[in-house]
Design a protein around this motif. Structure first.
Motif: not given
Lengths: 315, 444
Positions: B121-127
């Protein structure tokens, strides 16, 4: 020929060892014995103190091993002494310190005075009274949190029962006005027995003959109390105040368990604030300067106090 | 002679055998994984048995309760301790851990093993993984997706008499709130109400002072009111963004919600206190991270059909965001067992392991799992989790995050719980504190 234990040990000592020891002066042997303690003291007390003073002039942060450490002179000290929030924590500490000592001395001395009278169950009551100080502060903090719980807490229930107030209408540890008193009540509950024991030792050290002489002089009980009991217990009381003052100046565990320094920062004592700076914000240099300021404050006040204590003892 | 020969053969065989065993045990390591002590950690212990069986390595776990987790583990990282080989650290630690060399960089390992960040999930990669943010520099594998959402008493909401009373009072149905204003109406409606002979309250929200609680709770509301950490066009410019009129309105709302609708004695509540308040039947609504939902669903008293879940409602301007939680799994630089630790990450990244992770109660961040057609209906809270993960924002992940967090903890608690000053003063103070931190960091 004498045969004391010393002679027997001397005879049993192998000649080589005896020769070596014979080469040492009494002073050297004395140093040999105290050296381990001195080395340990230097390693765990003096060296860290010197290191802390050194760090206090830098911007060092323990969580930045790669960052360059700069000497910044008195900047940390200047920032601390001009920080309004730090003065507020000092005020919170002073409030806590003064009220706990006043209450503990008054209640502790009163309890000691009562316990000193001979009555049935005297020993049992002494044991019961000293129980709180045997508990761990973390345990005390935890269970007082439950006692202060507005909906199920026994403390709130008791206050409600006595005053007719709704127990859930107030929160001892959640209210700005009540939280400072909540921690004072718990510390007083826990440590009054300590003051009581010291006062009891003082009361029991007063010879009966002094009171008998006062009786012969037809001194009233009230006069005996003020002219015999109080002056003779005073050094003990002052000692108790010194111990409690130093302990409460560095109070941490009980308050963290009870309020965590809140609500807001109302009960954030200097030790909690220092811990946040050192181990949450990781401002090691700044926290070192903070620790040095606290150390100098406590050391200075304690030195003045000990001098006063010695004068009282000499009277 | 024959006997002597036989003995020699047996002896040589025994030596070779012993050597082989020795070689095996030299390769098998005992790995220590450090994380917070909470329900997902227990699920991970269960899941890791598969790794032990397949790799021959033995897993040890060091779990620390949340209020002490950051203190304990950051101390470990800062001191170069070797306790942890694998660390499931908080998302905000990533900047400091990367810049101070406390985690090993995983890019080469991911490339070698064919692990693609685009699979998560993109948000988890960034976060959880990137530092600097929005650059392809990875220091962790997304391990546990989490986000702040809401749990509500579905059984109370469905009572005809309460529905009728609510409709009369507010002119709309008693249903899942779409805005924070609606949420406050519902909380006020339940506050002090008698339900089945018990006095109940509106909402359990975060107010904890010591670690990160009140910041997570207040930010969860502030984002949807328009709070921004800094000027998007000029990083670290805080004035007018942190303390904008929208931010002030958001903080005022959070205080109003705290004052009107929380149970008595909620001045220091975080995850576990909110769970307790909800499970004991005290509150109608509960703000909490999604990790609690499996436990709530399974609870005998409030679980099953009695509870429902919804994502953070929208603010007055229609913006809708939620506070990101969750963590990535990293290999600690000080570890002497990095090869075995990387083996664990490789094993953990496999789709079938991630699917099993979800089934045990761990929130997988792997898209193959969450985008599976059956995922949204696999649990009653699965859709809410997906909806919430689509609207996340996170706190600063700078190396100085701890100082930034302590400042917001103090400012928010002083205003919301202790009632000192105004929301504007609290946020102005926060701008000053954060500016001081960034000045120290040389950001200006």
């Amino acid at each position: 020929m004498s045969d004391t234990p010393i002679d027997r040990v001397a005879r049993a000592t192998p000649p080589a060892v005896a020769k070596r020891i014979r080469g040492l002066s009494d002073r050297a042997i004395a140093w040999l014995f105290v050296a381990p303690s001195i080395i340990l003291l230097l390693a765990v007390n003096i060296f860290p103190l010197i290191w802390t003073v050194r760090l206090s002039f830098t911007n060092f942060r323990v969580n930045r091993p790669n960052a360059e450490v700069e000497f910044i002179g008195l900047q940390n000290y200047r920032r601390i002494l001009t920080d309004g929030d730090i003065w507020l924590t000092m005020q919170a500490t002073a409030h806590f310190l003064i009220w706990t000592i006043v209450l503990q001395v008054l209640i502790g001395f009163s309890l000691a005075y009562l316990i000193n009278k001979k009555f049935r169950g005297n020993d049992m009551w002494t044991t019961i009274i000293v129980l709180p100080m045997m508990l761990s502060p973390a345990v005390v903090g935890n269970f007082w949190t439950f006692l202060y719980q507005p909906q199920i807490g026994l403390f709130n229930y008791a206050v409600g029962f006595l005053t007719g107030a709704d127990p859930s209408s107030f929160s001892m540890i959640g209210s700005v006005n009540l939280a400072p008193w909540a921690i004072i009540i718990v510390d007083t509950w826990m440590w009054t027995p300590f003051v009581m024991l010291i006062c009891l030792a003082g009361l029991r050290s007063i010879p009966d003959s002094i009171y008998e002489a006062a009786e012969c002089d037809r001194a009233s009980k009230w006069r005996q109390f003020w002219t015999i009991t109080i002056p003779m217990v005073l050094p003990f009381l002052m000692l108790a105040i010194l111990f409690r003052g130093i302990e409460n100046f560095k109070m941490f565990d009980l308050v963290v368990q009870l309020t965590g320094g809140g609500p807001g920062s109302i009960t954030e004592l200097t030790s909690i604030n220092l811990k946040r700076e050192a181990f949450e914000k990781w401002r090691t240099g700044y926290a070192s300067a903070y620790a040095v300021i606290l150390f100098v404050t406590v050391f200075g006040l304690a030195s003045i106090y000990v001098k006063a204590l010695n004068k009282v003892k000499q009277r | 002679m024959k006997s002597r020969l036989l003995n020699s053969v047996v002896a040589v065989g025994a030596l070779v055998g012993a050597g082989a065993v020795g070689a095996t045990s030299a390769q098998a390591d005992e790995l220590t994984l450090c994380w917070a002590a909470w329900d997902p950690a227990n699920a991970l212990v269960e899941l890791s048995k598969d790794f032990e069986a397949k790799s021959g390595h033995k897993m040890k776990f060091e779990f620390v309760p949340w209020p002490n987790f950051a203190d304990r583990m950051l101390n470990e990282l800062n001191s170069g301790g070797k306790l942890c080989d694998l660390m499931i650290g908080d998302s905000q630690w990533i900047g400091g851990a990367a810049e101070n060399g406390q985690y090993i960089k995983l890019n080469d390992f991911f490339d070698k093993e064919g692990i693609k960040m685009s699979d998560f999930i993109p948000a988890t990669v960034t976060g959880y993984s990137e530092w600097p943010k929005n650059t392809p520099n990875y220091w962790a594998l997304p391990a546990f997706g989490d986000v702040v959402g809401w749990t509500y008493r579905k059984d109370w909401f469905s009572r005809p008499e309460l529905q009728a009373e609510f409709k009369t009072k507010y002119g709309r149905d008693l249903a899942v709130p779409k805005t924070f204003a609606e949420l406050k109406d519902i909380a006020e409606f339940f506050q002090g109400r008698d339900i089945d002979g018990t006095k109940v309250y509106g909402a359990a929200i975060y107010s904890e002072r010591g670690s990160e609680g009140i910041t997570m709770g207040a930010m969860d509301v502030l984002y949807s009111y328009g709070f921004q950490y800094d000027n998007p066009a000029k990083p670290y410019e805080l004035e007018g963004f942190v303390n904008s009129a929208d931010s002030v309105a958001g903080l005022e709302f959070y205080k109003a919600l705290y004052d009107c609708c929380t149970p008595p004695g909620s001045s220091d509540a975080y995850m576990s206190e909110n769970i307790d308040a909800y499970k004991s039947g005290q509150v109608a609504l509960q703000m909490n991270f999604a990790f609690i939902w499996p436990g709530i669903h399974a609870d005998a008293k409030v679980g099953g059909d009695k509870s429902g879940y919804f994502p953070n409602p929208a603010g007055p301007g229609g913006k809708q965001f939620a506070q990101l939680g969750g963590q990535g799994i990293s290999v600690v630089s000080a570890s002497e067992k990095q090869a075995a630790a990387l083996e664990y990450i490789k094993w953990f990244a496999q789709p079938d392991i991630q699917a099993k992770w979800w089934s045990l109660g761990g929130y997988s961040a792997l898209r193959a799992v969450v985008e599976d057609p059956g995922f949204a209906t696999s649990q009653p809270y699965a859709q809410t989790f997906l909806d919430s993960m689509a609207i996340v924002k996170d706190f600063w992940a700078e190396p100085s995050y701890a100082s930034l967090l302590q400042a917001s903890q103090k400012r928010f608690h002083d205003y919301v719980v202790a009632g000192q000053g105004t929301a504007k003063e609290a946020l102005d103070g926060l701008v000053k504190d954060w500016t001081d931190v960034f000045e120290d960091e040389g950001k200006y």
